[in-house]
Design a protein around this motif. Structure first.
Motif, PDB file in Angstrom:
ATOM      1  N   ASN A   2       0.781  -1.544  -0.056  1.00  0.00           N
ATOM      2  CA  ASN A   2      -0.062  -0.056   0.088  1.00  0.00           C
ATOM      3  C   ASN A   2       0.755   1.336  -0.181  1.00  0.00           C
ATOM      4  OD1 ASN A   2      -2.363  -1.308  -0.137  1.00  0.00           O
ATOM      5  ND2 ASN A   2      -2.633  -1.365   2.129  1.00  0.00           N
ATOM      6  N   TYR A   3       2.020   1.157   0.685  1.00  0.00           N
ATOM      7  CA  TYR A   3       2.913   2.480   0.676  1.00  0.00           C
ATOM      8  C   TYR A   3       3.384   2.605  -0.691  1.00  0.00           C
ATOM      9  CZ  TYR A   3       7.040   5.189   1.424  1.00  0.00           C
ATOM     10  OH  TYR A   3       7.724   6.307   1.355  1.00  0.00           O
ATOM     11  N   LEU A   4       3.747   1.657  -1.642  1.00  0.00           N
ATOM     12  CA  LEU A   4       4.143   1.962  -2.689  1.00  0.00           C
ATOM     13  C   LEU A   4       2.906   2.484  -3.977  1.00  0.00           C
ATOM     14  CD1 LEU A   4       6.162  -1.260  -3.620  1.00  0.00           C
ATOM     15  CD2 LEU A   4       6.949   1.226  -3.120  1.00  0.00           C
ATOM     16  N   PHE A  15       8.693   7.608  -7.167  1.00  0.00           N
ATOM     17  CA  PHE A  15       8.249   6.307  -7.094  1.00  0.00           C
ATOM     18  C   PHE A  15       9.081   5.437  -8.207  1.00  0.00           C
ATOM     19  CE2 PHE A  15       5.774   2.986  -9.329  1.00  0.00           C
ATOM     20  CZ  PHE A  15       5.643   2.048  -8.398  1.00  0.00           C
ATOM     21  N   TRP A  16       9.236   6.144  -9.409  1.00  0.00           N
ATOM     22  CA  TRP A  16       9.953   5.348 -10.619  1.00  0.00           C
ATOM     23  C   TRP A  16      11.296   5.512 -10.296  1.00  0.00           C
ATOM     24  CZ3 TRP A  16       7.787   2.344 -13.196  1.00  0.00           C
ATOM     25  CH2 TRP A  16       6.389   2.414 -13.453  1.00  0.00           C
ATOM     26  N   VAL A  17      11.964   6.549  -9.571  1.00  0.00           N
ATOM     27  CA  VAL A  17      13.242   6.612  -9.031  1.00  0.00           C
ATOM     28  C   VAL A  17      13.552   5.202  -8.240  1.00  0.00           C
ATOM     29  CG1 VAL A  17      15.066   7.711  -7.907  1.00  0.00           C
ATOM     30  CG2 VAL A  17      13.614   8.864  -9.702  1.00  0.00           C
ATOM     31  N   VAL A  18      12.737   5.173  -7.273  1.00  0.00           N
ATOM     32  CA  VAL A  18      12.859   4.118  -6.392  1.00  0.00           C
ATOM     33  C   VAL A  18      12.824   2.775  -6.741  1.00  0.00           C
ATOM     34  CG1 VAL A  18      11.703   2.771  -4.359  1.00  0.00           C
ATOM     35  CG2 VAL A  18      12.064   5.291  -4.249  1.00  0.00           C
ATOM     36  N   MET A  19      11.991   2.558  -7.931  1.00  0.00           N
ATOM     37  CA  MET A  19      11.631   1.309  -8.578  1.00  0.00           C
ATOM     38  C   MET A  19      13.150   1.061  -9.409  1.00  0.00           C
ATOM     39  SD  MET A  19       8.782  -0.120  -7.692  1.00  0.00           S
ATOM     40  CE  MET A  19       8.674  -1.322  -8.890  1.00  0.00           C
ATOM     41  N   VAL A  21      16.203   2.062  -9.005  1.00  0.00           N
ATOM     42  CA  VAL A  21      17.297   1.896  -8.319  1.00  0.00           C
ATOM     43  C   VAL A  21      16.940   0.437  -7.589  1.00  0.00           C
ATOM     44  CG1 VAL A  21      18.359   2.439  -6.058  1.00  0.00           C
ATOM     45  CG2 VAL A  21      17.743   4.284  -7.474  1.00  0.00           C
ATOM     46  N   GLY A  22      15.820  -0.128  -7.295  1.00  0.00           N
ATOM     47  CA  GLY A  22      15.762  -1.310  -6.784  1.00  0.00           C
ATOM     48  C   GLY A  22      15.888  -2.295  -7.845  1.00  0.00           C
ATOM     49  N   PHE A  23      15.339  -2.023  -9.118  1.00  0.00           N
ATOM     50  CA  PHE A  23      15.595  -3.314 -10.174  1.00  0.00           C
ATOM     51  C   PHE A  23      17.175  -3.156 -10.525  1.00  0.00           C
ATOM     52  CE2 PHE A  23      11.177  -2.638 -11.391  1.00  0.00           C
ATOM     53  CZ  PHE A  23      10.917  -4.039 -11.445  1.00  0.00           C
ATOM     54  N   TYR A  24      17.956  -2.108 -10.316  1.00  0.00           N
ATOM     55  CA  TYR A  24      19.346  -1.967 -10.752  1.00  0.00           C
ATOM     56  C   TYR A  24      20.043  -2.780  -9.541  1.00  0.00           C
ATOM     57  CZ  TYR A  24      24.065  -0.526 -11.368  1.00  0.00           C
ATOM     58  OH  TYR A  24      25.469  -0.410 -11.434  1.00  0.00           O
ATOM     59  N   VAL A  25      19.769  -2.716  -8.200  1.00  0.00           N
ATOM     60  CA  VAL A  25      20.340  -3.413  -7.187  1.00  0.00           C
ATOM     61  C   VAL A  25      20.099  -4.805  -7.239  1.00  0.00           C
ATOM     62  CG1 VAL A  25      20.564  -3.671  -4.655  1.00  0.00           C
ATOM     63  CG2 VAL A  25      20.450  -1.307  -5.850  1.00  0.00           C
ATOM     64  N   ALA A  26      18.698  -5.352  -7.235  1.00  0.00           N
ATOM     65  CA  ALA A  26      18.219  -6.542  -7.642  1.00  0.00           C
ATOM     66  C   ALA A  26      19.246  -7.266  -8.696  1.00  0.00           C
ATOM     67  CB  ALA A  26      17.042  -6.599  -7.813  1.00  0.00           C
ATOM     68  N   PHE A  27      19.178  -6.551  -9.977  1.00  0.00           N
ATOM     69  CA  PHE A  27      19.772  -7.232 -11.106  1.00  0.00           C
ATOM     70  C   PHE A  27      21.469  -7.255 -10.817  1.00  0.00           C
ATOM     71  CE2 PHE A  27      21.732  -7.114 -15.239  1.00  0.00           C
ATOM     72  CZ  PHE A  27      20.917  -8.213 -15.967  1.00  0.00           C
TER      73      PHE A  27
END
Length: 67
Positions: A2-4, A15-19, A21-27
């Motif tokens: 719900n926070y997202l 939101f898109w910056v966080v997404m 960065v999250g995808f980059y770190v996960a990859f």
């Protein structure tokens, strides 16, 4: 979750910056793990990237076929 959704509605740029960065770190983490697994076999440096991409394609095809 719900926070997202709230963040996406109120501050879409953040939101898109966080997404991203999250995808980059996960990859990068997935590539690191693949390199650890493939490292002892003496394969070229691009082998972990190829392995990750092949796995992502297989997962995507399985999801597409299950519909």
């Amino acid at each position: 979750m719900n926070y997202l959704r709230q963040l996406q509605a109120e501050r879409p740029v953040l939101f898109w910056v966080v997404m991203l960065v999250g995808f980059y770190v996960a990859f990068q983490l997935i590539l690191f793990v693949a390199a650890l697994i493939l490292g002892p076999f003496g394969l070229p440096g691009w082998a972990p990237l190829a392995l990750v991409l092949v796995v992502l394609v297989v997962v995507a095809r399985r999801q597409q076929n299950s519909r």
